[in-house]
Scaffold this motif. Structure first.
Motif, PDB file in Angstrom:
ATOM      1  N   GLN A  25       0.829  -1.201   0.000  1.00  0.00           N
ATOM      2  CA  GLN A  25       0.000   0.000   0.000  1.00  0.00           C
ATOM      3  C   GLN A  25       0.864   1.252   0.000  1.00  0.00           C
ATOM      4  N   TRP A  26       1.857   1.252  -0.889  1.00  0.00           N
ATOM      5  CA  TRP A  26       2.811   2.354  -0.886  1.00  0.00           C
ATOM      6  C   TRP A  26       2.166   3.688  -1.247  1.00  0.00           C
ATOM      7  N   GLN A  27       1.000   3.649  -1.915  1.00  0.00           N
ATOM      8  CA  GLN A  27       0.349   4.920  -2.281  1.00  0.00           C
ATOM      9  C   GLN A  27      -0.134   5.671  -1.049  1.00  0.00           C
ATOM     10  N   THR A  28      -0.492   4.931   0.018  1.00  0.00           N
ATOM     11  CA  THR A  28      -1.067   5.572   1.204  1.00  0.00           C
ATOM     12  C   THR A  28      -0.198   5.403   2.450  1.00  0.00           C
ATOM     13  N   ASN A  29       0.578   4.355   2.548  1.00  0.00           N
ATOM     14  CA  ASN A  29       1.439   4.146   3.702  1.00  0.00           C
ATOM     15  C   ASN A  29       2.636   5.083   3.668  1.00  0.00           C
ATOM     16  N   LYS A  30       3.173   5.384   4.834  1.00  0.00           N
ATOM     17  CA  LYS A  30       4.277   6.328   4.932  1.00  0.00           C
ATOM     18  C   LYS A  30       5.644   5.639   4.923  1.00  0.00           C
ATOM     19  N   GLY A  31       5.664   4.328   4.802  1.00  0.00           N
ATOM     20  CA  GLY A  31       6.942   3.635   4.738  1.00  0.00           C
ATOM     21  C   GLY A  31       7.671   3.978   3.449  1.00  0.00           C
ATOM     22  N   GLY A  32       8.918   4.411   3.553  1.00  0.00           N
ATOM     23  CA  GLY A  32       9.685   4.814   2.383  1.00  0.00           C
ATOM     24  C   GLY A  32      10.596   3.711   1.893  1.00  0.00           C
ATOM     25  N   VAL A  33      11.563   4.076   1.074  1.00  0.00           N
ATOM     26  CA  VAL A  33      12.440   3.088   0.464  1.00  0.00           C
ATOM     27  C   VAL A  33      13.342   2.391   1.484  1.00  0.00           C
ATOM     28  N   ASP A  34      13.548   2.995   2.656  1.00  0.00           N
ATOM     29  CA  ASP A  34      14.390   2.382   3.682  1.00  0.00           C
ATOM     30  C   ASP A  34      13.596   1.515   4.649  1.00  0.00           C
ATOM     31  N   GLY A  35      12.287   1.421   4.458  1.00  0.00           N
ATOM     32  CA  GLY A  35      11.459   0.628   5.344  1.00  0.00           C
ATOM     33  C   GLY A  35      10.572   1.486   6.207  1.00  0.00           C
ATOM     34  N   GLY A  36       9.793   0.832   7.073  1.00  0.00           N
ATOM     35  CA  GLY A  36       8.897   1.539   7.958  1.00  0.00           C
ATOM     36  C   GLY A  36       7.479   1.036   7.855  1.00  0.00           C
ATOM     37  N   VAL A  37       6.500   1.921   7.997  1.00  0.00           N
ATOM     38  CA  VAL A  37       5.094   1.552   8.084  1.00  0.00           C
ATOM     39  C   VAL A  37       4.641   0.780   6.844  1.00  0.00           C
ATOM     40  N   GLY A  38       3.915  -0.307   7.069  1.00  0.00           N
ATOM     41  CA  GLY A  38       3.306  -1.043   5.966  1.00  0.00           C
ATOM     42  C   GLY A  38       4.213  -2.014   5.257  1.00  0.00           C
ATOM     43  N   GLY A  86       6.950   9.513 -18.238  1.00  0.00           N
ATOM     44  CA  GLY A  86       8.074   9.669 -19.137  1.00  0.00           C
ATOM     45  C   GLY A  86       9.417   9.741 -18.456  1.00  0.00           C
ATOM     46  N   LYS A  87       9.436   9.748 -17.117  1.00  0.00           N
ATOM     47  CA  LYS A  87      10.704   9.797 -16.397  1.00  0.00           C
ATOM     48  C   LYS A  87      11.172   8.376 -16.090  1.00  0.00           C
ATOM     49  N   LYS A  88      12.428   8.127 -16.326  1.00  0.00           N
ATOM     50  CA  LYS A  88      12.949   6.778 -16.117  1.00  0.00           C
ATOM     51  C   LYS A  88      13.105   6.457 -14.649  1.00  0.00           C
ATOM     52  N   GLY A  89      13.301   7.474 -13.828  1.00  0.00           N
ATOM     53  CA  GLY A  89      13.454   7.205 -12.412  1.00  0.00           C
ATOM     54  C   GLY A  89      14.876   6.847 -12.049  1.00  0.00           C
ATOM     55  N   CYS A  90      15.045   6.213 -10.892  1.00  0.00           N
ATOM     56  CA  CYS A  90      16.380   5.899 -10.417  1.00  0.00           C
ATOM     57  C   CYS A  90      16.359   4.602  -9.625  1.00  0.00           C
ATOM     58  N   MET A  91      17.555   4.075  -9.331  1.00  0.00           N
ATOM     59  CA  MET A  91      17.689   2.836  -8.583  1.00  0.00           C
ATOM     60  C   MET A  91      18.024   3.159  -7.130  1.00  0.00           C
ATOM     61  N   PRO A 105      12.765   0.765 -10.912  1.00  0.00           N
ATOM     62  CA  PRO A 105      13.098   2.184 -10.783  1.00  0.00           C
ATOM     63  C   PRO A 105      12.038   2.965 -10.001  1.00  0.00           C
ATOM     64  N   PHE A 106      12.504   3.924  -9.217  1.00  0.00           N
ATOM     65  CA  PHE A 106      11.611   4.839  -8.527  1.00  0.00           C
ATOM     66  C   PHE A 106      11.537   6.137  -9.322  1.00  0.00           C
ATOM     67  N   GLN A 107      10.403   6.827  -9.208  1.00  0.00           N
ATOM     68  CA  GLN A 107      10.299   8.117  -9.873  1.00  0.00           C
ATOM     69  C   GLN A 107      11.145   9.153  -9.143  1.00  0.00           C
ATOM     70  N   ASN A 108      10.896   9.291  -7.845  1.00  0.00           N
ATOM     71  CA  ASN A 108      11.673  10.251  -7.054  1.00  0.00           C
ATOM     72  C   ASN A 108      12.046   9.635  -5.711  1.00  0.00           C
ATOM     73  N   LEU A 109      12.533   8.401  -5.751  1.00  0.00           N
ATOM     74  CA  LEU A 109      12.881   7.643  -4.548  1.00  0.00           C
ATOM     75  C   LEU A 109      11.687   7.394  -3.634  1.00  0.00           C
ATOM     76  N   GLY A 110      10.508   7.287  -4.208  1.00  0.00           N
ATOM     77  CA  GLY A 110       9.333   6.780  -3.546  1.00  0.00           C
ATOM     78  C   GLY A 110       8.802   7.654  -2.430  1.00  0.00           C
ATOM     79  N   PRO A 111       7.748   7.137  -1.757  1.00  0.00           N
ATOM     80  CA  PRO A 111       7.196   5.815  -1.989  1.00  0.00           C
ATOM     81  C   PRO A 111       6.681   5.658  -3.421  1.00  0.00           C
ATOM     82  N   ASP A 112       7.010   4.545  -4.012  1.00  0.00           N
ATOM     83  CA  ASP A 112       6.706   4.297  -5.407  1.00  0.00           C
ATOM     84  C   ASP A 112       6.875   2.802  -5.642  1.00  0.00           C
ATOM     85  N   ARG A 113       6.264   2.276  -6.668  1.00  0.00           N
ATOM     86  CA  ARG A 113       6.444   0.861  -6.973  1.00  0.00           C
ATOM     87  C   ARG A 113       7.861   0.620  -7.486  1.00  0.00           C
TER      88      ARG A 113
END
Length: 309
Positions: free
Chosen positions: A20-33, A230-235, A252-260
């Motif tokens: 549920q990355w669209q609504t949860n506050k857990g980021g790329v380093d972990g956390g909620v959800g 259209g943005k490739k994003g980043c690793m 790839p993330f768009q802006n380092l997430g939260p993102d799929r």
């Protein structure tokens, strides 16, 4: 089958998944959800190992049998351990688990830890089988990345972010060398002491060798689809596997997430000038991040057992 063909040995992978990355506050380093996922080439495939919570940085013990992770419950950050089959869950103690290490002289397995998920003011180590045995290894500001060479004489981390340094564990000396600032800093898990630091664009790492040479190595797998905008994003989080020929990334993330994002496993070229081969480990609409990869060291199914025939 593709992972097994790449590594040439039984391989186990753990990572964080946020459905549920669209609504949860857990980021790329972990956390909620976040839940902890596990994968192996021995027949279990992909499965959920630890249910959703406020979870961080899953690791695999050097013998391949256990998963170590950190979780925050009721405001308290603790390190946990669970067997590969999901049994025997237990608390190791307070703190944030940074890296697992096996003493080649004694066979004792240690977990190196800091005080919080963003780093802290010290580094401790505790025995995985006897977590009451805990030792202070370093006192000073440290970030959320810390790893050791196979012989344990050198460690690399962020002291603190974005300042990379090499810590000589026998003397306590911290040497910043000529490393550039960056993030996701790791040392190769062998005794060649290669160091990788991610650059600001998050599409490559700079690999440093002890002879002073350096080169940029791309960590963006080929053929990634562009983002919908259209943005490739980043690793993110290019982390050495337990076998130094391999490195995992998420994206790839768009802006380092939260993102799929998905988990990828790469294999270095023989001269470590590039990542020559890639396998995509996950493919879904979830946010999969922070993978740790264990590759059978060739001593048998587990370290210390008889070799393969």
């Amino acid at each position: 089958a593709k992972v097994l063909a790449l590594t040439g040995a039984e391989t186990r992978i753990v990572w964080l998944r946020n459905k549920q990355w669209q609504t949860n506050k857990g980021g790329v380093d972990g956390g909620v959800g976040c839940s902890i996922m596990a994968f192996d080439t021995g027949g279990k495939g992909e499965r959920e190992l630890v249910p959703e919570g406020k979870l961080y940085n899953p690791l695999i013990s050097p013998d391949g049998r256990r998963v170590i992770y950190s979780a925050k419950t009721g405001g308290k950050l603790q390190m946990h351990c669970v067997d590969w089959n999901g049994a025997n869950s237990r608390v190791l103690g307070e703190g944030f688990a940074q890296w697992p290490w096996r003493d080649p002289a004694t066979g004792v397995e240690w977990v190196y830890a800091t005080s919080k998920s963003s780093g802290g003011t010290f580094i401790d180590r505790l025995q995985l089988d006897h977590p009451e045995v805990r030792e202070r290894m370093y006192t000073g500001a440290v970030g959320q990345r810390f790893s050791l060479s196979a012989d344990g004489t050198r460690a690399v981390g962020e002291f603190p972010h974005p300042n990379t340094g090499m810590l000589y564990t026998r003397t306590g000396q911290l040497d910043r060398k000529d490393y550039r600032n960056g993030c996701n800093t790791y040392i190769s898990p062998d005794n060649f002491y290669f160091v990788t630091i991610m650059n600001g664009g998050h599409g490559l790492v700079t690999l440093y060798k002890p002879d002073g040479s350096r080169r940029d190595v791309g960590v963006t797998p080929p053929g990634l689809k562009l983002r919908m905008d259209g943005k490739k994003g980043c690793m993110w989080n290019p982390k050495w596997a337990s076998d130094a020929r391999h490195m995992s990334v998420a994206g790839p993330f768009q802006n380092l997430g939260p993102d799929r994002a998905d988990i990828w496993l790469g294999q270095f070229a023989d001269d470590f000038s590039s990542i020559a081969k890639w396998v995509q480990v996950t493919a879904n609409d979830y946010m999969d991040t922070y993978a740790y990869v264990w590759v059978d060291p060739g001593l048998g199914r587990y370290a210390g057992e008889a070799p393969y025939t």
